[in-house]
Design a protein around this motif. Structure first.
Motif, PDB file in Angstrom:
ATOM      1  N   MET A 203     125.860  28.999  18.340  1.00 25.32           N
ATOM      2  CA  MET A 203     125.185  27.625  17.798  1.00 25.32           C
ATOM      3  C   MET A 203     123.699  27.899  18.508  1.00 25.32           C
ATOM      4  O   MET A 203     122.443  28.097  17.543  1.00 25.32           O
ATOM      5  CB  MET A 203     125.735  26.715  18.051  1.00 25.32           C
ATOM      6  CG  MET A 203     127.006  26.189  18.220  1.00 25.32           C
ATOM      7  SD  MET A 203     128.080  24.995  19.167  1.00 25.32           S
ATOM      8  CE  MET A 203     127.228  24.234  17.294  1.00 25.32           C
ATOM      9  N   ALA A 204     123.508  28.444  19.595  1.00 29.92           N
ATOM     10  CA  ALA A 204     122.207  27.815  19.647  1.00 29.92           C
ATOM     11  C   ALA A 204     121.239  29.256  20.091  1.00 29.92           C
ATOM     12  O   ALA A 204     120.787  30.384  19.987  1.00 29.92           O
ATOM     13  CB  ALA A 204     121.662  27.672  21.186  1.00 29.92           C
ATOM     14  N   ASP A 205     119.679  28.471  19.568  1.00 30.64           N
ATOM     15  CA  ASP A 205     117.951  28.789  19.324  1.00 30.64           C
ATOM     16  C   ASP A 205     117.831  30.115  20.758  1.00 30.64           C
ATOM     17  O   ASP A 205     117.727  31.250  20.625  1.00 30.64           O
ATOM     18  CB  ASP A 205     117.096  28.684  18.539  1.00 30.64           C
ATOM     19  CG  ASP A 205     117.496  28.120  17.217  1.00 30.64           C
ATOM     20  OD1 ASP A 205     118.187  28.610  16.681  1.00 30.64           O
ATOM     21  OD2 ASP A 205     117.740  27.130  16.825  1.00 30.64           O
ATOM     22  N   ARG A 206     118.570  29.362  21.688  1.00 29.99           N
ATOM     23  CA  ARG A 206     117.918  29.398  23.473  1.00 29.99           C
ATOM     24  C   ARG A 206     118.575  28.765  24.113  1.00 29.99           C
ATOM     25  O   ARG A 206     118.969  27.381  23.977  1.00 29.99           O
ATOM     26  CB  ARG A 206     116.470  28.733  23.361  1.00 29.99           C
ATOM     27  CG  ARG A 206     115.196  30.178  23.184  1.00 29.99           C
ATOM     28  CD  ARG A 206     114.432  29.842  23.482  1.00 29.99           C
ATOM     29  NE  ARG A 206     113.682  27.652  23.385  1.00 29.99           N
ATOM     30  CZ  ARG A 206     112.666  27.419  23.972  1.00 29.99           C
ATOM     31  NH1 ARG A 206     112.362  28.155  25.301  1.00 29.99           N
ATOM     32  NH2 ARG A 206     112.620  26.317  23.853  1.00 29.99           N
ATOM     33  N   LEU A 207     118.755  29.400  25.241  1.00 35.69           N
ATOM     34  CA  LEU A 207     120.150  28.449  26.217  1.00 35.69           C
ATOM     35  C   LEU A 207     119.049  28.831  26.829  1.00 35.69           C
ATOM     36  O   LEU A 207     118.015  29.108  27.897  1.00 35.69           O
ATOM     37  CB  LEU A 207     121.075  30.504  26.447  1.00 35.69           C
ATOM     38  CG  LEU A 207     122.153  29.905  25.103  1.00 35.69           C
ATOM     39  CD1 LEU A 207     121.321  29.647  24.430  1.00 35.69           C
ATOM     40  CD2 LEU A 207     123.597  31.156  26.199  1.00 35.69           C
ATOM     41  N   VAL A 208     119.697  27.426  28.126  1.00 40.39           N
ATOM     42  CA  VAL A 208     119.147  27.165  29.220  1.00 40.39           C
ATOM     43  C   VAL A 208     120.289  27.373  30.241  1.00 40.39           C
ATOM     44  O   VAL A 208     121.466  26.064  30.537  1.00 40.39           O
ATOM     45  CB  VAL A 208     118.266  25.593  29.564  1.00 40.39           C
ATOM     46  CG1 VAL A 208     117.423  25.578  30.723  1.00 40.39           C
ATOM     47  CG2 VAL A 208     117.022  25.535  28.333  1.00 40.39           C
ATOM     48  N   VAL A 209     120.407  28.405  31.426  1.00 42.42           N
ATOM     49  CA  VAL A 209     121.139  28.245  32.230  1.00 42.42           C
ATOM     50  C   VAL A 209     120.956  27.401  33.611  1.00 42.42           C
ATOM     51  O   VAL A 209     120.634  27.161  33.750  1.00 42.42           O
ATOM     52  CB  VAL A 209     122.046  29.634  32.622  1.00 42.42           C
ATOM     53  CG1 VAL A 209     122.791  29.253  33.211  1.00 42.42           C
ATOM     54  CG2 VAL A 209     122.644  30.502  31.301  1.00 42.42           C
ATOM     55  N   LEU A 210     121.614  26.137  33.490  1.00 39.46           N
ATOM     56  CA  LEU A 210     121.428  25.248  34.961  1.00 39.46           C
ATOM     57  C   LEU A 210     122.646  26.048  36.357  1.00 39.46           C
ATOM     58  O   LEU A 210     124.084  26.547  35.225  1.00 39.46           O
ATOM     59  CB  LEU A 210     121.400  23.650  35.173  1.00 39.46           C
ATOM     60  CG  LEU A 210     120.365  23.726  34.139  1.00 39.46           C
ATOM     61  CD1 LEU A 210     121.049  22.291  33.482  1.00 39.46           C
ATOM     62  CD2 LEU A 210     119.765  23.422  34.348  1.00 39.46           C
TER      63      LEU A 210
END
Length: 351
Positions: A203-210
């Motif tokens: 789904m995402a254009d960019r991912l932020v992994v936390l």
């Protein structure tokens, strides 16, 4: 919808007592982007979303929409729409009245409320259900009502907190497509929280992994899938085989690594030297039966259509996860190997 160029999070931090649930999150989101906050339970992704929404005050840092500072504003003045995991629909109100509620609270003219409500219901394809109560709808239909209620306000940003986690597998697939369709057709800017890496990738254009409140990596789905920054990102992005080994040599951009009953070659994520303790990360689909490989004994076999998922162990008891076309039986002895380009080697201290 309020026009903006960028939403900026500068060192956003949220503490609960002595514990930092979110620490120094800095991120710039362009208008029209679909951003997924991804990570295991307790990583800080929902905390970040609630800070954006104004439901939690910041302990440090700031949130800016172009030149306007937002974190000092109450939630209702930020102009954001929010879709909750629990849907949070009014059970005594019809679909139409649930969707119209926010517009009515803003005291818009009755004709505008009717027009925008009809349009939102049409967008989520619930025209035939407009007079029903939430209890008369399926889980997927209730989720569509929650989305319509958020987008009818024409928000500058839509925040979604694990909106598909209560749905069955088939509905999750359908709603993934629906949310992405609405995002594109309405030109929304979306921040989406999930623990499901497949959902985020699709789904995402960019991912932020936390992890533990800190950003591990920010990038496109392709970047995180093929080039995870460390073993924690690799683990969360489907590299189920995380093997503790030691470097025995380097040659031509590759490293040779060994451990109990294991000898592999792989691609180092950072420069490594002989003797370094490392973790080799390999996806199950990249570890396949083949000659001149590592001998293992099959323990568990799961049928998955075109392939089978195999859990096996080396002679020294190290568990490995393998994908196979042919179906072995528990107790069978096979050898497995991996292309060195598909074996990512991280320093042990990255753990």
């Amino acid at each position: 919808m309020t026009a903006f160029r960028q939403l900026r999070l500068d060192g956003v931090t949220r503490r609960f007592g002595d514990r930092a649930a979110l620490s120094g999150l800095s991120l710039t989101i362009d208008r029209g982007e679909f951003i997924a906050l991804l990570g295991p339970s307790g990583c800080g992704k929902s905390t970040a979303l609630n800070c954006l929404a104004g439901l939690l005050p910041l302990s440090a840092g700031g949130i800016w929409q172009d030149d306007q500072r937002l974190d000092t504003l109450p939630p209702e003045r930020r102009g954001f729409g929010m879709v909750f995991q629990s849907y949070a629909l009014f059970p005594h109100l019809s679909v139409r009245r649930n969707v119209a509620f926010g517009l009515q609270m803003r005291r818009l003219p009755r004709a505008d409320v009717r027009r925008r409500t009809d349009e939102a219901i049409r967008l989520v394809r619930l025209e035939e259900h407009a007079t029903k109560l939430p209890a008369q709808l399926s889980g997927g239909q209730q989720q569509r009502v929650a989305i319509a209620r958020a987008v009818v306000l024409e928000p500058s940003l839509v925040l979604m907190d694990e909106p598909l986690s209560n749905l069955d597998a088939k509905l999750r697939l359908e709603m993934r497509t629906e949310i992405r369709r609405l995002h594109q057709s309405l030109g929304l800017t979306t921040v989406y929280v999930t623990h499901d890496q497949e959902e985020a990738l699709s789904m995402a254009d960019r991912l932020v992994v936390l992890r533990e409140g800190r950003v591990q990596q920010v990038g496109t789905p392709e970047e995180l899938h093929t080039r995870p920054a460390n073993r924690h990102v690799a683990d969360f992005m489907g590299y189920r085989n995380l093997l503790p080994l030691r470097v025995t040599g380097t040659h031509g951009g590759l490293v040779a690594v060994e451990g109990p009953g294991l000898t592999l070659r792989g691609t180092p994520a950072v420069p490594l030297s002989a003797g370094d303790r490392v973790v080799a990360a390999i996806r199950p689909e990249d570890l396949r039966p083949g000659d001149d490989g590592v001998p293992v004994t099959v323990e568990v076999v799961e049928y998955q259509g075109r392939e089978v998922a195999v859990e096996a162990r080396t002679d020294q008891g190290v568990p490995v996860h393998v994908r196979a076309v042919d179906r072995p039986a528990p107790g069978d002895k096979i050898t497995v190997r991996a292309d060195p380009a598909r074996v990512l080697v991280f320093p042990e201290e990255a753990s």
